[in-house]
Design a protein around this motif. Sequence first.
Motif, PDB file in Angstrom:
ATOM      1  N   PRO A 135       0.788  -1.237   0.000  1.00 31.11           N
ATOM      2  CA  PRO A 135       0.000   0.000   0.000  1.00 31.11           C
ATOM      3  C   PRO A 135       0.819   1.286   0.000  1.00 31.11           C
ATOM      4  O   PRO A 135       0.299   2.351  -0.354  1.00 31.11           O
ATOM      5  N   GLU A 136       2.094   1.198   0.377  1.00 31.10           N
ATOM      6  CA  GLU A 136       2.943   2.379   0.358  1.00 31.10           C
ATOM      7  C   GLU A 136       3.659   2.555  -0.975  1.00 31.10           C
ATOM      8  O   GLU A 136       4.559   3.383  -1.097  1.00 31.10           O
ATOM      9  N   ALA A 137       3.222   1.773  -1.974  1.00 32.69           N
ATOM     10  CA  ALA A 137       3.844   1.797  -3.306  1.00 32.69           C
ATOM     11  C   ALA A 137       5.316   1.391  -3.239  1.00 32.69           C
ATOM     12  O   ALA A 137       6.162   1.952  -3.939  1.00 32.69           O
ATOM     13  N   ILE A 138       5.601   0.403  -2.387  1.00 30.69           N
ATOM     14  CA  ILE A 138       6.945  -0.155  -2.261  1.00 30.69           C
ATOM     15  C   ILE A 138       6.915  -1.588  -2.770  1.00 30.69           C
ATOM     16  O   ILE A 138       5.991  -2.354  -2.454  1.00 30.69           O
ATOM     17  N   ASP A 139       7.911  -1.959  -3.534  1.00 31.39           N
ATOM     18  CA  ASP A 139       8.027  -3.312  -4.069  1.00 31.39           C
ATOM     19  C   ASP A 139       8.662  -4.223  -3.004  1.00 31.39           C
ATOM     20  O   ASP A 139       9.836  -4.050  -2.675  1.00 31.39           O
ATOM     21  N   PRO A 140       7.904  -5.193  -2.459  1.00 32.13           N
ATOM     22  CA  PRO A 140       8.512  -6.086  -1.456  1.00 32.13           C
ATOM     23  C   PRO A 140       9.735  -6.819  -1.980  1.00 32.13           C
ATOM     24  O   PRO A 140      10.655  -7.113  -1.207  1.00 32.13           O
ATOM     25  N   ASN A 141       9.762  -7.111  -3.280  1.00 35.15           N
ATOM     26  CA  ASN A 141      10.894  -7.860  -3.816  1.00 35.15           C
ATOM     27  C   ASN A 141      12.089  -6.976  -4.149  1.00 35.15           C
ATOM     28  O   ASN A 141      12.978  -7.382  -4.892  1.00 35.15           O
ATOM     29  N   ARG A 142      12.120  -5.790  -3.592  1.00 30.98           N
ATOM     30  CA  ARG A 142      13.335  -4.972  -3.566  1.00 30.98           C
ATOM     31  C   ARG A 142      13.642  -4.565  -2.129  1.00 30.98           C
ATOM     32  O   ARG A 142      14.434  -3.645  -1.907  1.00 30.98           O
ATOM     33  N   SER A 143      13.055  -5.289  -1.167  1.00 32.97           N
ATOM     34  CA  SER A 143      13.119  -4.858   0.234  1.00 32.97           C
ATOM     35  C   SER A 143      13.729  -5.893   1.166  1.00 32.97           C
ATOM     36  O   SER A 143      13.584  -5.786   2.379  1.00 32.97           O
ATOM     37  N   GLU A 152       6.122  -6.291   4.427  1.00 33.82           N
ATOM     38  CA  GLU A 152       5.953  -7.686   4.024  1.00 33.82           C
ATOM     39  C   GLU A 152       7.309  -8.398   3.992  1.00 33.82           C
ATOM     40  O   GLU A 152       7.450  -9.524   4.491  1.00 33.82           O
ATOM     41  N   ALA A 153       8.295  -7.756   3.387  1.00 31.92           N
ATOM     42  CA  ALA A 153       9.625  -8.342   3.299  1.00 31.92           C
ATOM     43  C   ALA A 153      10.323  -8.349   4.651  1.00 31.92           C
ATOM     44  O   ALA A 153      10.981  -9.327   5.025  1.00 31.92           O
ATOM     45  N   LEU A 154      10.186  -7.264   5.395  1.00 33.09           N
ATOM     46  CA  LEU A 154      10.887  -7.158   6.671  1.00 33.09           C
ATOM     47  C   LEU A 154      10.407  -8.208   7.662  1.00 33.09           C
ATOM     48  O   LEU A 154      11.209  -8.779   8.413  1.00 33.09           O
TER      49      LEU A 154
END
Length: 307
Positions: A135-143, A152-154
């Motif tokens: 929802p924050e316009a962040i790609d989990p697969n770059r995190s 999600e990634a963290l």
Amino acid sequence: MNKIYHIGTVGQPWGDAEKVQWLKEQTVKRSFFDEVLPSINALKAEFDIEQYGELNYQQISGKTYPLYAVKSRNWQSNKPTILVTGGVHGYETSGVHGALRFLQTKAKAYSTTVNILVLPCISPWGYETINRWNPEAIDPNRSFGANGKATEALQAKAYLTGLKLSFALHIDLHETTDSDNSEFRPAKAAQDGSVNKNWNIPDGYYTVDDSEHPSPALQKAIIDAVSKITHIAEADENGKLIGEPIQQLGVINYAKASLGLCGSVTDAPLVSTTEVYPDSATATPEQCIQAQVAAVCGALDYLLSQN
């Protein structure tokens, strides 16, 4: 044809206003709670289910999403431990359902010789809204790197780190879709304030090896297994897939740790990112799920042959 996204000003990175506008446009299109969670719960008879976190998106969607890991029961320290991740990009449907189908049909047999850990749906909000981003316009697969920001990634990374395990193999299940060119790449270019350049969407299955720690024999084993289910992507006229030079049939390389990809989240010497093409005229959704299962099984068979 390259596409200019409808949010933002060309050449200017997004600010908060543009991200708010983007989020307002996202709608629920399917249900994690109806389509994914019941399948996870149904595994409790034969696997251990651990909730490793949750995504509190009450203010965004009125929902809190539980995050689950599924573990084989006869866990033994002398067996190699393998990790399967799905739904890092929630919109990549067969990544989620391929992980679940592997658990439903194949995992128990392999659990006599390996310890199995599966995170079947890392981005459930992305699953529901058919999104690459959170929802924050962040790609989990770059995190998944040191500077990662997607929760999600963290949360997945924190859970895996806390287990203090050495992994022998990690398979991360993904898809490449036509919407990469119609939606997600144009949106990313708009957010970055850069110029969108569409890539050729490969018609067929391929894998992404790790250029920093390559395992080409593993990739070949996966390609050989998947080729019995669906067709393998051929290189384009420039000898590339999604803009990357082809290393062998159906295989390209990415620097996974440098990019913060999920494939770098463990110390596993054998890593592969699968890429199914669900929009092919010659592949069905069921074939895509089966291809993901075949990829995991092909990788496991390779691992066991080396031991």
